[in-house]
Write an enzyme that holds these catalytic residues in place. Sequence first.
Site, mmCIF file in Angstrom:
data_model
loop_
_atom_site.group_PDB
_atom_site.id
_atom_site.type_symbol
_atom_site.label_atom_id
_atom_site.label_comp_id
_atom_site.label_asym_id
_atom_site.label_seq_id
_atom_site.Cartn_x
_atom_site.Cartn_y
_atom_site.Cartn_z
ATOM 1 N N PRO A 225 37.904 40.159 45.363
ATOM 2 C CA PRO A 225 38.450 39.543 44.172
ATOM 3 C C PRO A 225 38.625 40.382 42.934
ATOM 4 O O PRO A 225 37.743 40.938 42.548
ATOM 5 C CB PRO A 225 37.706 38.387 43.816
ATOM 6 C CG PRO A 225 36.427 38.645 44.776
ATOM 7 C CD PRO A 225 36.843 39.898 45.332
ATOM 8 N N GLU A 226 39.732 40.227 42.051
ATOM 9 C CA GLU A 226 40.080 40.717 41.068
ATOM 10 C C GLU A 226 39.944 39.883 39.811
ATOM 11 O O GLU A 226 39.544 38.853 39.930
ATOM 12 C CB GLU A 226 41.409 41.580 41.107
ATOM 13 C CG GLU A 226 41.501 42.369 42.290
ATOM 14 C CD GLU A 226 42.671 43.301 42.053
ATOM 15 O OE1 GLU A 226 43.466 43.434 41.226
ATOM 16 O OE2 GLU A 226 43.518 43.322 43.246
ATOM 17 N N HIS B 183 26.766 34.222 57.347
ATOM 18 C CA HIS B 183 26.943 34.921 56.108
ATOM 19 C C HIS B 183 26.555 34.055 54.858
ATOM 20 O O HIS B 183 26.978 34.482 53.663
ATOM 21 C CB HIS B 183 28.249 35.482 56.049
ATOM 22 C CG HIS B 183 28.534 36.365 57.266
ATOM 23 N ND1 HIS B 183 27.689 37.578 57.740
ATOM 24 C CD2 HIS B 183 29.530 36.338 58.021
ATOM 25 C CE1 HIS B 183 28.412 37.930 58.752
ATOM 26 N NE2 HIS B 183 29.376 37.316 58.786
ATOM 27 N N ARG C 197 30.900 40.775 54.047
ATOM 28 C CA ARG C 197 30.662 42.206 54.038
ATOM 29 C C ARG C 197 29.219 42.709 53.224
ATOM 30 O O ARG C 197 29.073 43.851 53.275
ATOM 31 C CB ARG C 197 31.776 42.972 53.647
ATOM 32 C CG ARG C 197 33.080 42.813 54.477
ATOM 33 C CD ARG C 197 34.260 43.382 54.131
ATOM 34 N NE ARG C 197 34.103 44.840 54.025
ATOM 35 C CZ ARG C 197 35.221 45.524 53.277
ATOM 36 N NH1 ARG C 197 36.342 44.984 52.855
ATOM 37 N NH2 ARG C 197 35.106 46.696 53.443
ATOM 38 N N ARG D 237 43.918 61.488 30.974
ATOM 39 C CA ARG D 237 43.533 61.726 32.387
ATOM 40 C C ARG D 237 44.610 62.246 33.113
ATOM 41 O O ARG D 237 45.784 62.150 32.935
ATOM 42 C CB ARG D 237 43.550 60.204 32.712
ATOM 43 C CG ARG D 237 42.587 59.092 32.176
ATOM 44 C CD ARG D 237 41.197 59.694 32.516
ATOM 45 N NE ARG D 237 40.181 58.488 31.921
ATOM 46 C CZ ARG D 237 39.674 57.714 32.691
ATOM 47 N NH1 ARG D 237 39.716 57.535 34.050
ATOM 48 N NH2 ARG D 237 38.878 56.684 32.100
#
Length: 281
Positions: A2-3, A94, A113, A156
Site C-alpha cells: 500500500p502507498e 497469516h 509476506r 540528485r
Amino acid sequence: MPELPEVETVKNGMAAVLNGETVAAVDLYRPDLRVPFPENLHDFMKGRRITALKRRAKYILMVLDDRNVFILHLGMSGRVLLLGAGQEYERQKHDHLILSTDSGVRMVYNDARRFGMVYFCHEDALDAHPAFATMGPEPLGNHFSGEVLYQALKKRKTPIKVALLDQKLVVGVGNIYASEALYKARIRPTRRADSITKRESDTLYSAIIAVLNAAIAAGGSTLRDHRQADGSLGYFQHNFAVYDRGGQACPDCDCDVTMTSGIKKITQGSRSTYYCPGRQV
DNA sequence: AGTGTCGCCTGAATGC
DNA sequence: TGCATTCAGGCGACAC
C-alpha cells in the site's frame, strides 16, 4: 503494497470503528513480522482508550489515552480486517495480530509476506523514532511545494522516478503513484532528477497531489463498499493511466498501438516503471 | 552524503 | 499435474 492513499483509507476505516474504544486484548500469533513485535504489547495496551487514528507517511498511528502510540506499517501485503461485536470469525492463515476491545470489536492484521512492522512508542518520542527521524515532508501537507521539490531534486543525480520513491525527499509516494504522477506531469521517468526545471517541478508537484487525492477519493468509496461486505480494508482497485498497462494505449493518446507498442515498461532500481514514450519527454 | 545492490517472505502467474 | 522460475505496490542494511 500500500502507498499513501491505501494507508489513508485503511486508517479512516479503523478510525470509524475503533475511535473511543477501550483495548481489551492484543493477541499475537508469532513473535515477529519483519521485526519482533514490541515487548509486552498486550500489557501496555490493555485498558487504554483509543483516542485518535492518524497517518504519517505510510504508517498508521493508533494513539492511546496515555499518549503512547501503536504504530502499524502494512509493508507490501498487510491487510486489516474489522469485525463487529459478536461476528463469527475463524482465524486465517497469516493472521498475526488481533486487537479486541471491551465492546467486542476486533481488528485482525493479516500479512502473508510479513514485510509489515509494528512499533510502540510515546507520542513525544515519535519524531525521534528511527522510522520517522529522516522522513521527508508529507506530500499533502504544508511543508511540500513545487519549490521544495525543486530544491531537493537539484541535488540528485538518480532518475526522477527513483528519487520520488525516496522517503527522505517526500513520503507516501510508492512505485505505482510515482509512475502515475510522472505520466500526468508528462515527464519521462528516466530523466535525471537534477535536470528537472522549476517549471517542471511545479507541474510534478501538482501531479503528485492530484493522483494521491484522486486515489484517496477512490479509496473512500471502496471503503463504504467494503464496510457492507466483510470489513476487509486492504488494497483497492483504482484505474491507473500507465501502471501495469504495458503495451496498451495510454488514456490520452490517439496514436496507433500497433505502431508505437503503447505504454512502455522498464526497470529502474530493480522496480518496474511504466510510461508513455509519446507523451513523456 | 548520495548511490546502487541485496535480502527479508509468501503467493500468484507463467513456462516447461 | 508437477515443478521451477519470475515477479509483486516497501524498506533498511550494507558497500563504495
